[in-house]
Structures are given as C-alpha cells and as structure tokens.
Design a protein around this motif. Structure first.
Motif, short mmCIF file in Angstrom:
data_model
loop_
_atom_site.label_atom_id
_atom_site.label_comp_id
_atom_site.label_asym_id
_atom_site.label_seq_id
_atom_site.Cartn_x
_atom_site.Cartn_y
_atom_site.Cartn_z
N UNK A 102 0.98 -1.31 -0.11
CA UNK A 102 0.00 0.04 -0.14
C UNK A 102 0.88 1.16 0.23
N UNK A 103 0.32 2.36 -0.29
CA UNK A 103 1.18 3.80 -0.30
C UNK A 103 1.76 3.79 1.02
N UNK A 104 1.06 3.75 2.33
CA UNK A 104 1.77 3.81 3.51
C UNK A 104 2.79 2.82 3.87
N UNK A 105 2.66 1.49 3.44
CA UNK A 105 3.79 0.51 3.59
C UNK A 105 4.66 0.81 2.77
N UNK A 107 6.00 3.68 1.59
CA UNK A 107 6.57 4.92 2.41
C UNK A 107 7.25 4.51 3.79
N UNK A 108 6.76 3.56 4.26
CA UNK A 108 7.43 2.81 5.53
C UNK A 108 8.84 2.42 5.24
N UNK A 109 8.92 1.78 4.09
CA UNK A 109 10.10 1.26 3.97
C UNK A 109 11.23 2.33 3.88
N UNK A 110 11.02 3.41 3.40
CA UNK A 110 11.76 4.64 3.03
C UNK A 110 11.98 5.13 4.53
N UNK A 111 11.08 5.29 5.13
CA UNK A 111 11.18 5.89 6.54
C UNK A 111 12.13 4.88 7.25
N UNK A 112 12.15 3.61 7.18
CA UNK A 112 12.72 2.83 8.05
C UNK A 112 14.38 2.83 7.41
N UNK A 113 14.58 2.71 6.27
CA UNK A 113 15.86 2.95 5.61
C UNK A 113 16.61 4.19 6.35
N UNK A 114 15.72 5.31 6.65
CA UNK A 114 16.48 6.44 7.36
C UNK A 114 16.67 6.30 8.82
N UNK A 198 6.70 16.56 -7.01
CA UNK A 198 7.09 17.91 -6.66
C UNK A 198 8.72 17.87 -6.28
N UNK A 199 9.11 16.96 -5.66
CA UNK A 199 10.60 17.07 -5.00
C UNK A 199 11.40 16.13 -5.93
N UNK A 200 10.96 14.82 -6.48
CA UNK A 200 11.74 13.88 -6.96
C UNK A 200 11.58 13.48 -8.37
N UNK A 201 12.65 13.08 -9.02
CA UNK A 201 12.66 12.79 -10.47
C UNK A 201 13.03 11.46 -10.63
N UNK A 202 12.30 10.74 -11.67
CA UNK A 202 12.79 9.57 -11.96
C UNK A 202 13.10 9.51 -13.57
N UNK A 203 14.35 9.10 -13.79
CA UNK A 203 14.92 9.37 -15.35
C UNK A 203 15.73 8.27 -15.62
N UNK A 233 9.17 10.70 2.08
CA UNK A 233 9.17 9.35 2.00
C UNK A 233 7.84 8.96 1.27
N UNK A 234 6.68 9.55 1.50
CA UNK A 234 5.45 9.33 1.02
C UNK A 234 5.56 9.69 -0.54
N UNK A 235 6.01 10.75 -0.83
CA UNK A 235 6.29 11.18 -2.01
C UNK A 235 7.12 10.46 -2.94
N UNK A 236 8.37 10.21 -2.37
CA UNK A 236 9.18 9.24 -3.05
C UNK A 236 8.67 7.87 -3.37
#
Ligand SMILES: [Zn+2]
Ligand SMILES: [Zn+2]
Ligand SMILES: [Zn+2]
Length: 317
Positions: A102-105, A107-114, A198-203, A233-236
């Motif tokens: 899910x979007x929240x799950x 995002x939690x992965x990227x929060x946990x990395x941090x 807004x803040x991230x790019x995929x290229x 984290x959510x946006x990424x």
C-alpha cells in the motif's frame, strides 16, 4: 546477450514453509532491531507493520574477530568480517511484489531506511550503510516475502568512493553538483524523464548497464539520505511505485535490484554529492564483455525506454 532470452522474474527457489517473515513466525528470526508496531504489541511477536531483524545468515557480524592487515606494499590485505547484516521485512502480508505494498507500507520502507541509518551511525566503527533490494531469484532474492537488506560496512565501498571522488572533481572544475546538473538538464530536455513529483525525479540512466535502468533522485540538492522527511518518504514511494508498475507492465515483471547511494555515515552535508536510488532491471544476461571488461551493451535506448515507461505509467494516486 539478448533481451529476448530474458524471462520474467521467477519465484525464489529457497522458499521455506512456513515463511519466516510472516506474522506468527517471529521466533524464526533474531531479535528485531526496529519495528513499526501497533501500540501495546510486544517485540518479536505479531502486531507489527514493518520489522528489521539481523540476518540469520549474516555476511558480516558485529562480533567478528580477526586481524586487520593493510600494510603499504602488501599484496594481500585482510580485514575482519565486521559489520551488520539486517533484513527489513516490509509488510506483514506475504506479498512478493513490492508494487503490491500500500502507499503507506511503501513509504514506511523509505522511513525505515532512514531510521536504521541514524542508529547504525552511532557505531563509530561502521563507515557505510548499504541499503538495497533484490526482487526475483535472478536478482538474488532467496525469500519471496518482500524485503530489503541493510549491510553496514566498516569501509566505504569502491563504487561509492568512485562517485564521491568523481563528483568532487566535477565540483572543483565547475562549482556545481553533477547530480543537480543532471536533474536540471534532464528536466529541461525531457526525453529521458519517466516521471516527476514536486521534489523527486525518475529518469532513465543516460548510459545504462541494462536496458530500462532508471534512477530516482531529489530535485533539490542533498547528499544525506537521512534528511528525508516523512512527507518526502510518501512522495518518493509514490513515484517509485508508479515507475515500477510501468516497468512490470512493459517488461513483463523483470527481476531487478534497487540500491540507495548516499553519503557515508556521519558525513557532513557535501556540496558535490547527491543521494539517489539506482534501479537495475535484469533485462539481459551479462556475459564476457560485461564481466571481463565492464562494457555493457543494451538494445533499447534510454530515450525509447523512457517513452515506453511513460505510456505505461498508472495515474497519480
Ligand atoms: Zn511471508
Ligand atoms: Zn546536487
Ligand atoms: Zn550511484
């Protein structure tokens, strides 16, 4: 090497029953080092949304003994197998596709990395945290339940040293961050851009190792992944998920790795370096030229790959 010879990712052949990453099997993993849990639930029991546990079969150990030997002029250098090896179990459900999170799950992965990077940085003997993910047996996954790996090393890996010194040299010549330059030029040109938020790019990678290799990076300068906010984290996660859904569609669910490249642990903010995630789909089999000489041939241009992925993107959630 041919694109045609590569099949969709396979289930891992090391699957264990019952799955050691599913709720109720917490006794099958070492004690958790981080968990996002329902308040009141007990450590190493059910009730978690995400868990980080030491790898049961670690490549490196915090208690590794041995001698460090790096004498000038010596051919054979040794260092003890010191470090940490952890597994980040991304969700309690037995999902095998990261795009099913899910979007929240996600995002939690990227929060946990941090969050893990902050904790690992407290150990002065650890120099670098490698955070990566293997999806599919061909990309090295040995268990299907979606997870990432964290390997904290006593040294900065060679590929990161190369990026640090290369970007430092570019900065010395131009007084600009090479990744900021890359982001602004790709955005202005648009040909290799798959998506942006807004803040991230995929290229698409300008010189990919495998066709459909793409990178995700913050558009504004920052060298330290640890500065990621929860909103970031959510946006990424949303951006990554969209591009991975498109990749699965266009290439029929290939195996892939993603890896985070960020500044070393406890680093100050660096003006020349810029964190990013590289996603490397296994769209070809490396052979002699790739292994022996580091020369990669691709049969789909990054511009063509960008077009295909853009057309396959799901709508913004
Ligand atoms: Zn499972
Ligand atoms: Zn930058
Ligand atoms: Zn990199």
């Amino acid at each position: 090497m041919t694109l045609e010879g590569v099949e969709p990712r396979h289930r891992t052949n090391g699957e264990r029953q019952p799955c050691p990453f599913c709720p109720g099997q917490e006794h099958d993993t070492p004690h958790e080092s981080l968990a996002y849990r329902t308040p009141g639930s007990r450590p190493d029991g059910p009730g978690w949304q995400l868990r980080v546990v030491p790898n049961k079969f670690p490549a490196l150990r915090p208690d590794a003994g041995g001698t460090f030997c790096a004498v000038e002029g010596m051919v054979f250098l040794t260092t003890p197998g010191f470090g940490r090896a952890e597994v980040l179990i991304e969700c309690p459900e037995h999902l095998t596709a990261p795009t099913a999170l899910s979007p929240n799950q996600f995002a939690a992965v990227f929060r946990a990395y941090r969050d893990r990077m902050y904790t690992l940085a407290e150990d002065p003997y650890l120099a670098y945290a490698a955070l990566f993910k293997n999806v599919g047996a061909e990309a090295g996954a040995s268990l299907g339940h979606t997870h990432s790996q964290i390997i904290a090393l006593p040294v900065v890996p060679e590929s990161i040293e190369a990026e640090l010194s290369g970007s430092d040299a570019f900065f010395a010549r131009t007084a600009r961050c090479v990744f900021c330059d890359l982001a602004s030029r790709e955005l202005a040109d648009g040909e290799r851009v798959v998506a942006r938020s807004e803040h991230f790019l995929a290229v698409m990678a300008y010189a990919p190792r495998y066709a459909y290799e793409f990178w995700v990076l913050p558009i504004s300068h920052t060298s330290r992944y640890e500065t990621l906010t929860d909103a970031d984290a959510h946006e990424l996660a949303a951006l990554m998920r969209r591009v991975l859904v498109a990749l699965d569609k266009v290439r029929s669910e290939p195996a892939y790795n993603w890896f985070l490249h960020t500044a070393p642990l406890r680093s100050a903010e660096l003006p020349h370096y810029h964190w990013h995630i590289e996603v490397l789909p296994r769209t070809a089999r490396p052979a002699g030229l790739e292994w022996g000489y580091g020369c990669f041939i691709t049969t789909v241009s990054p511009e063509q790959a960008a077009t295909e992925l853009r057309l396959a993107l799901p709508p913004v959630a």
